[in-house]
Design an enzyme around this catalytic site. Structure first.
Site, PDB file in Angstrom:
ATOM      1  N   GLU A 135       0.848  -1.197   0.000  1.00 33.07           N
ATOM      2  CA  GLU A 135       0.000   0.000   0.000  1.00 33.07           C
ATOM      3  C   GLU A 135       0.886   1.251   0.000  1.00 33.07           C
ATOM      4  O   GLU A 135       1.744   1.419   0.866  1.00 33.07           O
ATOM      5  CB  GLU A 135      -0.933  -0.016   1.221  1.00 33.07           C
ATOM      6  CG  GLU A 135      -1.680   1.278   1.497  1.00 33.07           C
ATOM      7  CD  GLU A 135      -2.492   1.815   0.307  1.00 33.07           C
ATOM      8  OE1 GLU A 135      -3.320   1.080  -0.228  1.00 33.07           O
ATOM      9  OE2 GLU A 135      -2.254   2.978  -0.083  1.00 33.07           O
ATOM     10  N   ALA A 181      -2.330   4.750   2.664  1.00 35.82           N
ATOM     11  CA  ALA A 181      -2.893   4.274   3.936  1.00 35.82           C
ATOM     12  C   ALA A 181      -3.862   3.139   3.658  1.00 35.82           C
ATOM     13  O   ALA A 181      -4.682   3.245   2.733  1.00 35.82           O
ATOM     14  CB  ALA A 181      -3.625   5.417   4.641  1.00 35.82           C
ATOM     15  N   HIS A 200     -43.321  -4.158  13.296  1.00 36.51           N
ATOM     16  CA  HIS A 200     -44.108  -2.921  13.191  1.00 36.51           C
ATOM     17  C   HIS A 200     -43.817  -2.038  14.395  1.00 36.51           C
ATOM     18  O   HIS A 200     -43.741  -2.543  15.508  1.00 36.51           O
ATOM     19  CB  HIS A 200     -45.599  -3.239  13.168  1.00 36.51           C
ATOM     20  CG  HIS A 200     -46.445  -1.996  13.147  1.00 36.51           C
ATOM     21  ND1 HIS A 200     -46.589  -1.224  12.019  1.00 36.51           N
ATOM     22  CD2 HIS A 200     -47.158  -1.391  14.140  1.00 36.51           C
ATOM     23  CE1 HIS A 200     -47.369  -0.188  12.304  1.00 36.51           C
ATOM     24  NE2 HIS A 200     -47.725  -0.265  13.582  1.00 36.51           N
TER      25      HIS A 200
HETATM   26  P1  FAD Z   1      -9.329   2.463  -3.438  1.00 33.33           P
HETATM   27  O1  FAD Z   1     -10.200   2.542  -2.267  1.00 33.33           O
HETATM   28  O2  FAD Z   1      -9.093   3.693  -4.234  1.00 33.33           O
HETATM   29  O3  FAD Z   1      -7.949   1.882  -2.911  1.00 33.33           O
HETATM   30  C1  FAD Z   1      -6.846   1.783  -3.765  1.00 33.33           C
HETATM   31  C2  FAD Z   1      -5.598   1.797  -2.901  1.00 33.33           C
HETATM   32  O4  FAD Z   1      -4.497   1.439  -3.714  1.00 33.33           O
HETATM   33  C3  FAD Z   1      -5.282   3.167  -2.313  1.00 33.33           C
HETATM   34  O5  FAD Z   1      -5.101   3.043  -0.918  1.00 33.33           O
HETATM   35  C4  FAD Z   1      -3.984   3.590  -2.998  1.00 33.33           C
HETATM   36  O6  FAD Z   1      -3.120   4.327  -2.146  1.00 33.33           O
HETATM   37  C5  FAD Z   1      -3.376   2.231  -3.337  1.00 33.33           C
HETATM   38  N1  FAD Z   1      -2.483   2.268  -4.500  1.00 33.33           N
HETATM   39  C6  FAD Z   1      -2.715   2.806  -5.723  1.00 33.33           C
HETATM   40  N2  FAD Z   1      -1.660   2.583  -6.536  1.00 33.33           N
HETATM   41  C7  FAD Z   1      -0.735   1.906  -5.803  1.00 33.33           C
HETATM   42  C8  FAD Z   1       0.546   1.393  -6.089  1.00 33.33           C
HETATM   43  N3  FAD Z   1       1.113   1.535  -7.303  1.00 33.33           N
HETATM   44  N4  FAD Z   1       1.205   0.754  -5.093  1.00 33.33           N
HETATM   45  C9  FAD Z   1       0.646   0.597  -3.868  1.00 33.33           C
HETATM   46  N5  FAD Z   1      -0.576   1.052  -3.555  1.00 33.33           N
HETATM   47  C10 FAD Z   1      -1.257   1.698  -4.512  1.00 33.33           C
HETATM   48  N6  FAD Z   1     -18.498   4.120  -2.473  1.00 33.33           N
HETATM   49  C11 FAD Z   1     -19.529   3.529  -1.822  1.00 33.33           C
HETATM   50  O7  FAD Z   1     -19.810   2.358  -2.063  1.00 33.33           O
HETATM   51  N7  FAD Z   1     -20.250   4.212  -0.873  1.00 33.33           N
HETATM   52  C12 FAD Z   1     -19.987   5.498  -0.564  1.00 33.33           C
HETATM   53  O8  FAD Z   1     -20.659   6.076   0.295  1.00 33.33           O
HETATM   54  C13 FAD Z   1     -18.923   6.149  -1.240  1.00 33.33           C
HETATM   55  N8  FAD Z   1     -18.608   7.425  -0.948  1.00 33.33           N
HETATM   56  C14 FAD Z   1     -17.564   8.017  -1.592  1.00 33.33           C
HETATM   57  C15 FAD Z   1     -17.272   9.344  -1.294  1.00 33.33           C
HETATM   58  C16 FAD Z   1     -16.219   9.986  -1.924  1.00 33.33           C
HETATM   59  C17 FAD Z   1     -15.915  11.424  -1.586  1.00 33.33           C
HETATM   60  C18 FAD Z   1     -15.419   9.267  -2.865  1.00 33.33           C
HETATM   61  C19 FAD Z   1     -14.253   9.936  -3.537  1.00 33.33           C
HETATM   62  C20 FAD Z   1     -15.705   7.953  -3.171  1.00 33.33           C
HETATM   63  C21 FAD Z   1     -16.785   7.313  -2.546  1.00 33.33           C
HETATM   64  N9  FAD Z   1     -17.123   5.997  -2.833  1.00 33.33           N
HETATM   65  C22 FAD Z   1     -18.182   5.407  -2.197  1.00 33.33           C
HETATM   66  C23 FAD Z   1     -16.349   5.201  -3.817  1.00 33.33           C
HETATM   67  C24 FAD Z   1     -15.358   4.274  -3.078  1.00 33.33           C
HETATM   68  O9  FAD Z   1     -14.511   5.061  -2.277  1.00 33.33           O
HETATM   69  C25 FAD Z   1     -14.558   3.471  -4.085  1.00 33.33           C
HETATM   70  O10 FAD Z   1     -15.424   2.806  -4.971  1.00 33.33           O
HETATM   71  C26 FAD Z   1     -13.686   2.437  -3.381  1.00 33.33           C
HETATM   72  O11 FAD Z   1     -12.796   3.054  -2.489  1.00 33.33           O
HETATM   73  C27 FAD Z   1     -12.902   1.605  -4.397  1.00 33.33           C
HETATM   74  O12 FAD Z   1     -12.118   0.671  -3.719  1.00 33.33           O
HETATM   75  P2  FAD Z   1     -10.772   0.107  -4.356  1.00 33.33           P
HETATM   76  O13 FAD Z   1     -10.222  -0.866  -3.384  1.00 33.33           O
HETATM   77  O14 FAD Z   1     -11.025  -0.332  -5.738  1.00 33.33           O
HETATM   78  O15 FAD Z   1      -9.818   1.375  -4.486  1.00 33.33           O
END
Ligand code: FAD
Ligand code: NAD
Length: 466
Positions: free
Chosen positions: A39, A42, A442
């Site tokens: 990661e 964080a 209910h």
């Molecule tokens: P991410 O959560 O983006 O995690 C990817 C991780 O990979 C990150 O920690 C990043 O640092 C790490 N990373 C990237 N590249 C590298 C690399 N080369 N090497 C090592 N680490 C790397 N979704 C919902 O379902 N409900 C909600 O209420 C909701 N609210 C949201 C509100 C906001 C403001 C935003 C921006 C998004 C929201 N989402 C919500 C969407 C949700 O956050 C994402 O769909 C979800 O986080 C995707 O998960 P993921 O594991 O694919 O990617």
């Protein structure tokens, strides 16, 4: 957990520790796979650190503030004093405690967490910046997404901000222009308005929340206007210029330009997959929109590499990412499973909330179903009335021949919670009769789901026959 130390090889390397990645890592570890989670920032990813969790914490605080105001309706009179700094530090504590929770889980399941940015340097090798290289038998790519930037609106962290900065503002601005009336735009604009910020939303198309039908979004639009959110619909943001101590956003409605001044502008016009991690080296291909190409087992064009979450597919939702993470982990652990996306629920945490799952009536008809639709209004639901939250309805879509639940759309209180019953019904192949025959407590909001299911068969008790 040895943070920062890299084993030379691992059975499974997971790149990215968001809901897709950390869920995959834990699920695989629970099936005795040796896992290394890499990661860059964080654990918890966008969802935990700058997305779902902090936004829902701020939305909760804003709702509470508004509720205090509106409690006068039922005789509760109070003056709410808002300390936004305290709200921010509480939100940060929420995020930190949940991040600690993920770290504890990784620790407890012997998932090796390595801090650093990883990139593929071959078909079975990842290099982690400043740490070293690791060879893997399998890898799961879960690198998520990043905010899309409009050409004229480069994020500067002060005047032109993305959602991450908006959620971390130390002080509330007096005024803000929000570009985009999608998920982020509508969730944050209503919350900012409830906290006293002067908000204008600029949206290129003619309605808020594209992708959701008008019968649902009109409740959100009406409430936003009630909360004094100015909606400039059908206007694309095209430029901005410095103005007083803030910005002036220029929009174009196709015929003329408009200018709106504010302290800052939040641009929330969508997100794009984050895939700058040496995919070519690994033989992993992306499609024309930048998503990693995967099959129904989440396998990429490299048979040892899987991809899940925002980097691989839409909808870009946390529960979709974690679902795919569970599938990928099970595949790596040798199980015969595949992604089944027919019942991916979605919820927008606006006021009122919107939540959907499965097919809309039109989609059901397009797919050849003889669709029947049942509805139940919250105005006829005892719990909604006692909560003073009567706006909205539950709609259930079913197949007339078999009675199978095909979909549901909800706008109203706790829609995000209520939709799970319909998701389960679809997943289990339940019929509207099953939902109607299930005894619901209910008075509860969930009785509206039961009533809407009964309405599909013309049996709803609390509605007048149409
Ligand atoms: P991410 O959560 O983006 O995690 C990817 C991780 O990979 C990150 O920690 C990043 O640092 C790490 N990373 C990237 N590249 C590298 C690399 N080369 N090497 C090592 N680490 C790397 N979704 C919902 O379902 N409900 C909600 O209420 C909701 N609210 C949201 C509100 C906001 C403001 C935003 C921006 C998004 C929201 N989402 C919500 C969407 C949700 O956050 C994402 O769909 C979800 O986080 C995707 O998960 P993921 O594991 O694919 O990617
Ligand atoms: P979005 O795709 O939901 O909405 C973007 C909006 O910006 C659209 O309405 C689009 O028409 C508009 N737009 C684009 N260019 C414009 C311009 N130049 N001027 C004016 N309007 C313009 O994107 P988002 O709100 O940034 O959210 C990104 C993603 O994050 C969502 O699609 C969703 O997957 C996820 N998310 C989910 C939740 C949730 O599940 N509750 C909450 C927040 C974010």
């Amino acid at each position: 957990m040895v943070v920062g130390e890299l084993p030379q090889e691992t059975e499974l390397a997971v790149l990215g520790g968001g809901p897709g990645g950390y869920t995959a890592a834990l699920r695989a570890a629970k099936q005795d796979v040796d896992v290394t989670l890499i990661e860059a920032d964080a654990v918890g990813g966008t969802c935990l650190n700058s997305g779902c969790i902090p936004s829902k914490a701020l939305i909760h605080a804003a709702d509470f503030l508004q509720d205090v105001e509106e409690a006068r309706t039922f005789g509760v009179k109070a003056e709410a004093e808002h300390d936004y700094g305290k709200t921010q530090s509480w939100k940060d504590d929420v995020v930190a405690s949940m991040g600690d929770g993920v770290k504890t889980l990784c620790d407890a399941h012997d998932v090796e967490v390595v801090e650093g940015r990883g990139s593929f340097v071959g078909e079975d090798e990842i290099r982690v910046e400043g740490v070293g290289s690791i060879e893997f038998d399998s890898a799961i790519l879960a690198t998520g997404s990043r905010p899309m930037e409009l050409e004229a609106f480069e994020f500067d962290g002060d005047y032109v901000i993305d959602s991450e900065t908006a959620l971390d503002l130390e002080e509330l601005p007096d005024s803000i222009v929000v570009v985009g009336a999608g998920y982020i735009g509508m969730e944050l604009s209503t919350s900012f308005a409830k906290m006293g910020v002067d908000v204008r939303v600029v949206e290129a198309i003619d309605s808020v929340l594209p992708g959701y039908d008008d019968s649902l979004t009109r409740y959100v639009e009406r409430r936003a206007r009630e909360l004094d959110v100015d909606l400039s619909l059908g206007e694309a943001a095209v430029d901005w210029v410095p103005w007083k101590d803030g910005v002036e956003v220029v929009t174009d409605d196709g015929e003329q330009e408009h200018e709106y001044g504010a302290d800052c502008v939040l641009v929330a016009v969508g997100r794009i997959p984050r895939t700058n991690c040496g995919l070519e080296e690994a033989g992993v291909r992306t499609d024309s929109r930048g998503f990693v190409v995967t099959d129904e087992r989440t396998e990429t064009t490299n048979p040892d590499v899987y991809a899940v979450g925002d980097c691989a597919s839409e909808p870009m939702l946390a529960h979709h990412a974690s679902y795919e993470g569970r599938i990928a982990a099970d595949v790596v652990a040798g199980r015969e499973v595949a992604v089944d996306s027919q019942a991916v629920p979605a919820a927008v945490y606006t006021d009122p909330e919107i939540a959907t799952v499965g097919l809309t009536p039109d989609e059901a008809r397009e797919q050849g179903f003889d669709a029947v639709v049942g509805e139940s209004r919250f105005g006829a639901n005892g719990r909604a009335v006692t909560r003073n939250e009567v706006a909205g309805f539950v709609r259930v879509v079913a197949d007339e021949d078999t009675g199978f639940v095909l979909g549901g759309q909800i706008v109203g209180p706790e829609a995000s919670e209520l939709v799970s019953e319909l998701a389960l019904a679809i997943e289990m192949g339940a019929t509207v009769e099953d939902v109607d025959a299930t005894i619901h407590v209910h008075p509860t909001l969930s009785e509206a789901v039961m009533e809407a299911a009964a309405d599909c068969e013309g049996k709803a008790v609390h509605s007048i026959d149409r």
